[in-house]
Design an enzyme around this catalytic site. Structure first.
Site, PDB file in Angstrom:
ATOM      1  N   HIS A 347     -56.407  -5.927  -3.618  1.00 55.59           N
ATOM      2  CA  HIS A 347     -56.810  -5.050  -2.515  1.00 55.59           C
ATOM      3  C   HIS A 347     -56.505  -5.736  -1.181  1.00 55.59           C
ATOM      4  O   HIS A 347     -56.924  -6.859  -0.942  1.00 55.59           O
ATOM      5  CB  HIS A 347     -58.291  -4.688  -2.602  1.00 55.59           C
ATOM      6  CG  HIS A 347     -58.653  -3.593  -1.646  1.00 55.59           C
ATOM      7  ND1 HIS A 347     -58.584  -2.261  -1.993  1.00 55.59           N
ATOM      8  CD2 HIS A 347     -58.994  -3.624  -0.337  1.00 55.59           C
ATOM      9  CE1 HIS A 347     -58.900  -1.527  -0.942  1.00 55.59           C
ATOM     10  NE2 HIS A 347     -59.157  -2.326   0.078  1.00 55.59           N
ATOM     11  N   ALA A 348     -55.776  -5.034  -0.320  1.00 51.28           N
ATOM     12  CA  ALA A 348     -55.283  -5.652   0.919  1.00 51.28           C
ATOM     13  C   ALA A 348     -56.419  -6.136   1.819  1.00 51.28           C
ATOM     14  O   ALA A 348     -57.446  -5.463   1.953  1.00 51.28           O
ATOM     15  CB  ALA A 348     -54.437  -4.637   1.684  1.00 51.28           C
ATOM     16  N   HIS A 377     -51.811  -1.690   9.240  1.00 47.54           N
ATOM     17  CA  HIS A 377     -53.279  -1.703   9.310  1.00 47.54           C
ATOM     18  C   HIS A 377     -53.805  -3.138   9.285  1.00 47.54           C
ATOM     19  O   HIS A 377     -54.623  -3.528  10.120  1.00 47.54           O
ATOM     20  CB  HIS A 377     -53.853  -0.887   8.137  1.00 47.54           C
ATOM     21  CG  HIS A 377     -55.342  -1.005   7.974  1.00 47.54           C
ATOM     22  ND1 HIS A 377     -56.227  -0.105   8.526  1.00 47.54           N
ATOM     23  CD2 HIS A 377     -56.104  -1.923   7.330  1.00 47.54           C
ATOM     24  CE1 HIS A 377     -57.468  -0.473   8.225  1.00 47.54           C
ATOM     25  NE2 HIS A 377     -57.420  -1.574   7.499  1.00 47.54           N
ATOM     26  N   GLU A 378     -53.329  -3.906   8.325  1.00 49.20           N
ATOM     27  CA  GLU A 378     -53.837  -5.279   8.182  1.00 49.20           C
ATOM     28  C   GLU A 378     -53.511  -6.119   9.412  1.00 49.20           C
ATOM     29  O   GLU A 378     -54.340  -6.909   9.867  1.00 49.20           O
ATOM     30  CB  GLU A 378     -53.258  -5.943   6.921  1.00 49.20           C
ATOM     31  CG  GLU A 378     -53.690  -5.287   5.611  1.00 49.20           C
ATOM     32  CD  GLU A 378     -55.199  -5.148   5.477  1.00 49.20           C
ATOM     33  OE1 GLU A 378     -55.947  -5.982   6.021  1.00 49.20           O
ATOM     34  OE2 GLU A 378     -55.647  -4.181   4.825  1.00 49.20           O
ATOM     35  N   HIS A 381     -55.997  -6.000  12.087  1.00 45.84           N
ATOM     36  CA  HIS A 381     -57.114  -6.959  11.940  1.00 45.84           C
ATOM     37  C   HIS A 381     -56.707  -8.329  12.462  1.00 45.84           C
ATOM     38  O   HIS A 381     -57.429  -8.977  13.196  1.00 45.84           O
ATOM     39  CB  HIS A 381     -57.496  -7.110  10.467  1.00 45.84           C
ATOM     40  CG  HIS A 381     -58.178  -5.914   9.861  1.00 45.84           C
ATOM     41  ND1 HIS A 381     -59.323  -5.365  10.388  1.00 45.84           N
ATOM     42  CD2 HIS A 381     -57.899  -5.191   8.749  1.00 45.84           C
ATOM     43  CE1 HIS A 381     -59.708  -4.335   9.615  1.00 45.84           C
ATOM     44  NE2 HIS A 381     -58.854  -4.208   8.623  1.00 45.84           N
ATOM     45  N   GLU A 405     -61.352  -1.633  11.970  1.00 48.18           N
ATOM     46  CA  GLU A 405     -60.504  -0.841  11.077  1.00 48.18           C
ATOM     47  C   GLU A 405     -59.557   0.075  11.850  1.00 48.18           C
ATOM     48  O   GLU A 405     -58.554   0.541  11.301  1.00 48.18           O
ATOM     49  CB  GLU A 405     -61.363  -0.006  10.124  1.00 48.18           C
ATOM     50  CG  GLU A 405     -62.246  -0.827   9.187  1.00 48.18           C
ATOM     51  CD  GLU A 405     -61.461  -1.829   8.348  1.00 48.18           C
ATOM     52  OE1 GLU A 405     -60.264  -1.580   8.082  1.00 48.18           O
ATOM     53  OE2 GLU A 405     -62.043  -2.864   7.962  1.00 48.18           O
ATOM     54  N   HIS A 506     -64.716  -1.553  -2.682  1.00 46.91           N
ATOM     55  CA  HIS A 506     -65.739  -1.955  -1.716  1.00 46.91           C
ATOM     56  C   HIS A 506     -67.138  -1.998  -2.301  1.00 46.91           C
ATOM     57  O   HIS A 506     -68.025  -2.598  -1.713  1.00 46.91           O
ATOM     58  CB  HIS A 506     -65.691  -1.030  -0.500  1.00 46.91           C
ATOM     59  CG  HIS A 506     -64.348  -1.045   0.178  1.00 46.91           C
ATOM     60  ND1 HIS A 506     -63.225  -0.485  -0.402  1.00 46.91           N
ATOM     61  CD2 HIS A 506     -63.928  -1.578   1.349  1.00 46.91           C
ATOM     62  CE1 HIS A 506     -62.181  -0.658   0.399  1.00 46.91           C
ATOM     63  NE2 HIS A 506     -62.575  -1.322   1.462  1.00 46.91           N
ATOM     64  N   TYR A 516     -64.725   2.780   7.919  1.00 45.43           N
ATOM     65  CA  TYR A 516     -63.448   3.498   7.797  1.00 45.43           C
ATOM     66  C   TYR A 516     -63.577   4.940   8.277  1.00 45.43           C
ATOM     67  O   TYR A 516     -62.655   5.494   8.848  1.00 45.43           O
ATOM     68  CB  TYR A 516     -62.944   3.475   6.352  1.00 45.43           C
ATOM     69  CG  TYR A 516     -62.767   2.070   5.803  1.00 45.43           C
ATOM     70  CD1 TYR A 516     -61.713   1.268   6.227  1.00 45.43           C
ATOM     71  CD2 TYR A 516     -63.657   1.544   4.880  1.00 45.43           C
ATOM     72  CE1 TYR A 516     -61.547  -0.014   5.729  1.00 45.43           C
ATOM     73  CE2 TYR A 516     -63.503   0.254   4.371  1.00 45.43           C
ATOM     74  CZ  TYR A 516     -62.451  -0.520   4.801  1.00 45.43           C
ATOM     75  OH  TYR A 516     -62.290  -1.789   4.319  1.00 45.43           O
TER      76      TYR A 516
HETATM   77  O1  X8Z Z   1     -59.797  -1.209   2.391  1.00 47.97           O
HETATM   78  C1  X8Z Z   1     -58.996  -0.769   3.182  1.00 47.97           C
HETATM   79  C2  X8Z Z   1     -57.965  -1.696   3.823  1.00 47.97           C
HETATM   80  C3  X8Z Z   1     -58.460  -3.075   3.955  1.00 47.97           C
HETATM   81  S1  X8Z Z   1     -59.640  -3.255   5.185  1.00 47.97           S
HETATM   82  C4  X8Z Z   1     -56.735  -1.705   2.972  1.00 47.97           C
HETATM   83  N1  X8Z Z   1     -58.983   0.549   3.476  1.00 47.97           N
HETATM   84  C5  X8Z Z   1     -59.906   1.475   2.862  1.00 47.97           C
HETATM   85  C6  X8Z Z   1     -59.624   1.624   1.382  1.00 47.97           C
HETATM   86  O2  X8Z Z   1     -58.551   1.242   0.931  1.00 47.97           O
HETATM   87  O3  X8Z Z   1     -60.475   2.155   0.677  1.00 47.97           O
HETATM   88  C7  X8Z Z   1     -58.106   1.210   4.437  1.00 47.97           C
HETATM   89  C8  X8Z Z   1     -58.413   2.657   4.324  1.00 47.97           C
HETATM   90  C9  X8Z Z   1     -59.698   2.773   3.580  1.00 47.97           C
HETATM   91 ZN    ZN Z   2     -59.001  -2.853   7.108  1.00 49.92          ZN
END
Ligand code: X8Z
Ligand code: ZN
Length: 607
Positions: A347-348, A377-378, A381, A405, A506, A516
Site C-alpha cells: 500500500h503506497a 499523490h505520494e 506528502h 492528503e 487502513h 481522504y
Molecule cells: O491510502 C491512500 C494513499 C496513501 S496515503 C495511497 N489513499 C486512500 C486509499 O487508497 O484508500 C489515497 C486515496 C484513498
Molecule cells: Zn496519502
C-alpha cells in the site's frame, strides 16, 4: 560480630545509601521538571521527539519493507518505547493545563496530546500487548495473499489488477471473496486492539479513540462530526447521479438480473477491490466512445516507462512550480517496485524521516495511469514534509490530516489533456464539448465515486470505538454503512465469520480515514484558488497550474507552515475562506452533471 554479620550489615547500609541516593536524584529531577516553564518543556519535548521519530521511523520502514517475525519485534519495541514516552510526557504536560500560555505554546501542548496514532495504556503489560497486536495486524495485511490452491497464490497488487481488468462476473466474485479471506483471523485481535486503544485514549483525556481522532481539527469533536455530515450532504446529489448512471450501464453489461435496477450495485463490478474508485471501468462508461485520447496506460507501455521515470514525471511537475528537486537519498532509499523475495506492505505511502530531510516513498508501482496518479499523490506528502521540515517536530504535520492528503491530489487535477500532451503522455489534446464530458467522467469515477467510501470508513470505526458497534456485529454494521452510503452490496452472503473491514488497509493499519473524504473536497477548493493565482481563465476543469511559479510559491508557503497554525488560518491565507466547502467540486463537475441528469431521465435512481 562475626565477619559474616559485619559484611551483611555493611551491605544493608550500602543498599540503603544507594536507594536513598537514587530517590534523591529522582526527587531532584522531578523538581527540575516541575519548575520547568511551559516553553522550556515544549523545547525539551521537541528535542526528544526528533530523536524518537528517527527511531520509530527507521524501525517501521524496515518492518514495512521486510515483513518477518524479527522486524515485527523491532517495530513493536520501537512503538512501545514511543508509547511509554508519550504517556509519561503527556502526564507532565497536564501540569500546564490551567496556565495562561502563549497560543503557540498551547497549540504545541494540544498537539502533543494528539501526537500518537496508537494511544496506549500507561500499564506496561497492556502497552506491550497493544503494540504487538498493532504490528501483527499490519503485517497480516501486508503479507496477505489469495491462494486458490497451495502454490497458486496472488498478492494484492495482482488481485487489484484483476479487479480492474476482468469483466467476468464469476471470476471477479472469486477474487473479491478470496482477498477477504485474509481478514477473519484479524477479528479477535481487532476487538482487543479496540479495547486497548480506547483505554489509552481515555488516559489522554478523550472519551474513546474516535473522539480523539475527531479532536484533531481545531474544533470540538461534535462540531467536526457535524462538519463532515454537512459536507457529505453537499456532495451527495453528485454521487446519486453517478451511481444511477453506472448502475444502468452495468445492468446493460452484466444483465439486470445480476445488477437489479432498483437496488445496490454488486460491489465486485466497479473495477476496484473495495469499490472505492471506479475509473478502471471507464471503458464501460465512456460517454462519447472514441472521442479524445486519454489512454495514458498505452503510452506508458509503448514508451515502456520505468517506475523511476514515472516518479520523475511527478517530480517534474512539482519542480515546474518552483519547488526543489527531491534529494538524492530519495532516489536511493525509496521502494518503487514489489520485491520478489519477501513480503512488504505494498500500500503506497510517503515518508518524511529524519524530520523531513530523508524523504521516501514506498510503493509497488505498476505501469498504469492510475499508479502514476498515486505517485503524484505520494509526492504531495513528500513535498509537504520537505516544506515544513524547519518547523519544530510538534508542528511538523498537515494543517489538518485532510490537507496532507489533498496536496498531491490537487496536483492531479492539473493533469489535464493539455498537460498530458505537453509531457508526451498522450498524443494530442482534443478540445470539444464531448471531450470535456469524457474526461469529466474519467475524473468523476475516481473523485466522486470515492466520497461516500471516504466518509463511511471512520463512521464504522467511530461506532466501534464508542461501543455502538459491538464485535458480534462488526461485519453487519460494515455492510449496513456500505449499502447506506455507497449503494453497493456484497456479491456473496456475508456473516460474522467474516471481517471485511480488515481487508481494507487502513483498518488493520490503524490509519484514520476521514482525511481522504476531506481531501476530496478540499483539493477542488485549493485548485480553484491556485488557478486564480495562476491567472487561469475559463472553466475550472480545464485549468492546469503546471509551470506556474506564482501558484507554486503560494502553495509552498501554506505547506511550510505545517501545523503551526489552526487550519482555518492556513486555508484563509491561500483561499480567502475559513471553511471547507464543496462548491468548488460541484462547480468543477457541473458539465458532467448536466450529462448525467439527461442520461438518468426516466430512470428510477436510488436503492
Ligand atoms: O491510502 C491512500 C494513499 C496513501 S496515503 C495511497 N489513499 C486512500 C486509499 O487508497 O484508500 C489515497 C486515496 C484513498
Ligand atoms: Zn496519502
Amino acid at each position: 560480630m562475626t565477619n559474616l554479620v559485619r559484611i551483611a550489615a555493611s551491605l544493608v547500609l550500602l543498599f540503603l545509601f544507594v536507594a536513598c541516593a537514587e530517590r534523591k536524584a529522582e526527587q531532584a529531577a522531578a523538581d527540575v521538571t516541575s519548575t520547568e516553564t511551559a516553553d522550556r518543556f515544549v523545547a525539551r519535548v521537541n528535542a526528544e521527539l526528533a530523536e524518537l521519530n528517527r527511531e520509530t521511523g527507521a524501525a517501521n520502514w524496515v518492518r514495512q519493507t521486510y515483513i518477518t517475525d524479527d522486524t515485527a519485534i523491532v517495530a513493536a519495541a520501537a512503538e512501545e518505547k514511543y508509547a511509554a514516552w508519550h504517556s509519561a510526557t503527556v502526564q507532565q504536560a497536564n501540569r500546564y493545563d490551567d496556565e495562561a500560555l502563549a497560543p503557540g505554546t498551547r497549540r504545541a501542548l494540544d498537539l502533543l496530546k494528539l501526537g500518537t496514532e496508537l494511544p496506549a495504556p500507561a500499564d506496561a503489560a497492556k502497552r506491550k500487548e497493544l503494540t504487538k497486536i498493532a504490528t501483527e495486524l499490519q503485517g497480516m495485511y501486508g503479507a496477505g495473499k489469495y491462494c486458490r490452491s497451495g502454490d497458486d497464490c496472488r498478492s494484492l497488487p495482482e488481485l487489484e489488477d484483476f479487479m480492474a481488468n476482468s469483466r467476468d462476473y464469476d471470476e471477479l466474485m472469486d477474487v473479491w471473496q478470496g482477498w477477504r479471506g485474509i481478514a477473519p483471523p484479524m477479528r479477535e485481535k481487532y476487538a482487543r486492539y479496540a479495547e486497548l486503544v480506547n483505554e489509552g485514549a481515555n488516559e489522554l483525556g478523550y472519551g474513546d479513540l474516535g473522539e480523539m481522532w475527531r479532536s484533531g481539527y481545531d474544533m470540538s469533536p461534535a462540531e467536526f462530526e457535524q462538519e463532515t455530515a454537512r459536507l457529505w450532504a453537499q456532495v451527495k446529489p453528485l454521487y446519486d447521479q453517478l451511481h444511477c448512471h453506472v448502475r444502468a450501464k452495468l445492468g446493460a453489461v452484466y444483465g439486470e438480473d445480476k445488477v437489479p435496477q432498483d437496488g445496490p450495485i454488486p460491489a465486485h463490478l466497479l473495477g476496484n477491490m473495495w469499490s472505492q474508485q471506479w475509473s478502471s471501468i471507464y471503458d464501460l462508461l465512456e460517454p462519447y466512445p472514441g472521442v479524445a485520447d486519454f489512454d495514458v496506460d498505452a503510452t506508458l507501455k509503448k514508451k515502456d516507462y520505468s517506475p523511476r521515470e514515472m516518479v520523475r514525471s511527478a517530480e517534474n511537475f512539482y519542480v515546474s512550480l518552483g519547488m526543489p528537486r527531491l534529494p538524492d537519498s530519495f532516489w536511493e532509499r525509496s521502494q518503487f517496485t514489489e520485491p520478489r523475495d519477501r513480503d512488504v506492505v505494498c500500500h503506497a505511502s510517503a515518508w518524511g524521516l529524519d524530520g523531513g530531510k530523508d524523504l521516501r516513498i514506498k510503493m509497488c508501482i505498476k505501469q498504469t495511469y492510475e499508479e502514476l496518479r498515486v505517485i503524484y499523490h505520494e509526492l504531495g506528502h513528500n513535498y509537504y514534509q520537505g516544506a515544513y521540515k524547519d518547523q519544530p517536530p510538534l508542528f511538523q504535520g498537515g494543517a489538518h490530516s485532510g490537507f496532507h492528503e489533498a496536496i498531491g491530489d490537487t496536483i492531479t487535477l492539473s493533469m489535464t489533456p493539455d498537460y498530458l500532451a505537453r509531457v508526451g503522455l498522450i498524443d494530442s489534446p482534443e478540445e470539444s464539448e464531448q471531450a470535456v464530458i469524457n474526461r469529466q467522467m474519467l475524473e468523476a469515477l475516481d473523485k466522486i465515486a470515492f466520497l461516500p467510501f471516504g466518509k463511511l470508513i471512520d463512521e464504522w470505526r467511530w461506532g466501534v470505538f464508542s461501543g455502538a458497534i459491538k464485535p458480534g456485529n462488526y461485519n453487519a454494521a460494515w455492510w449496513d454503512l456500505r449499502t447506506r452510503y455507497q449503494g453497493v452490496s456484497p456479491p456473496v452472503a456475508r456473516s460474522e465469520a467474516d471481517f471485511d473491514p480488515g481487508a481494507k488497509y487502513h483498518v488493520p493499519s490503524n490509519r484514520s480515514y476521514t482525511r481522504y473524504f476531506l481531501a476530496h473536497i478540499l483539493q477542488f477548493q485549493l485548485q480553484r484558488s491556485l488557478c486564480e493565482i495562476a491567472g487561469h481563465e475559463g472553466d475550472l476543469a480545464s485549468c492546469s497550474i503546471y509551470g506556474s511559479k506564482e501558484a507554486g510559491e503560494r502553495f509552498y508557503a501554506m505547506m511550510a507552515a505545517g501545523q503551526s497554525m489552526p487550519w482555518q488560518d492556513a486555508l484563509e491565507k491561500l483561499t480567502g475562506t475559513r471553511e471547507m466547502d464543496a462548491t468548488a467540486i460541484i462547480d468543477y463537475f457541473s458539465p458532467l452533471m448536466e450529462y448525467l441528469k439527461e442520461q438518468n431521465e426516466g430512470r428510477r435512481c436510488g436503492w
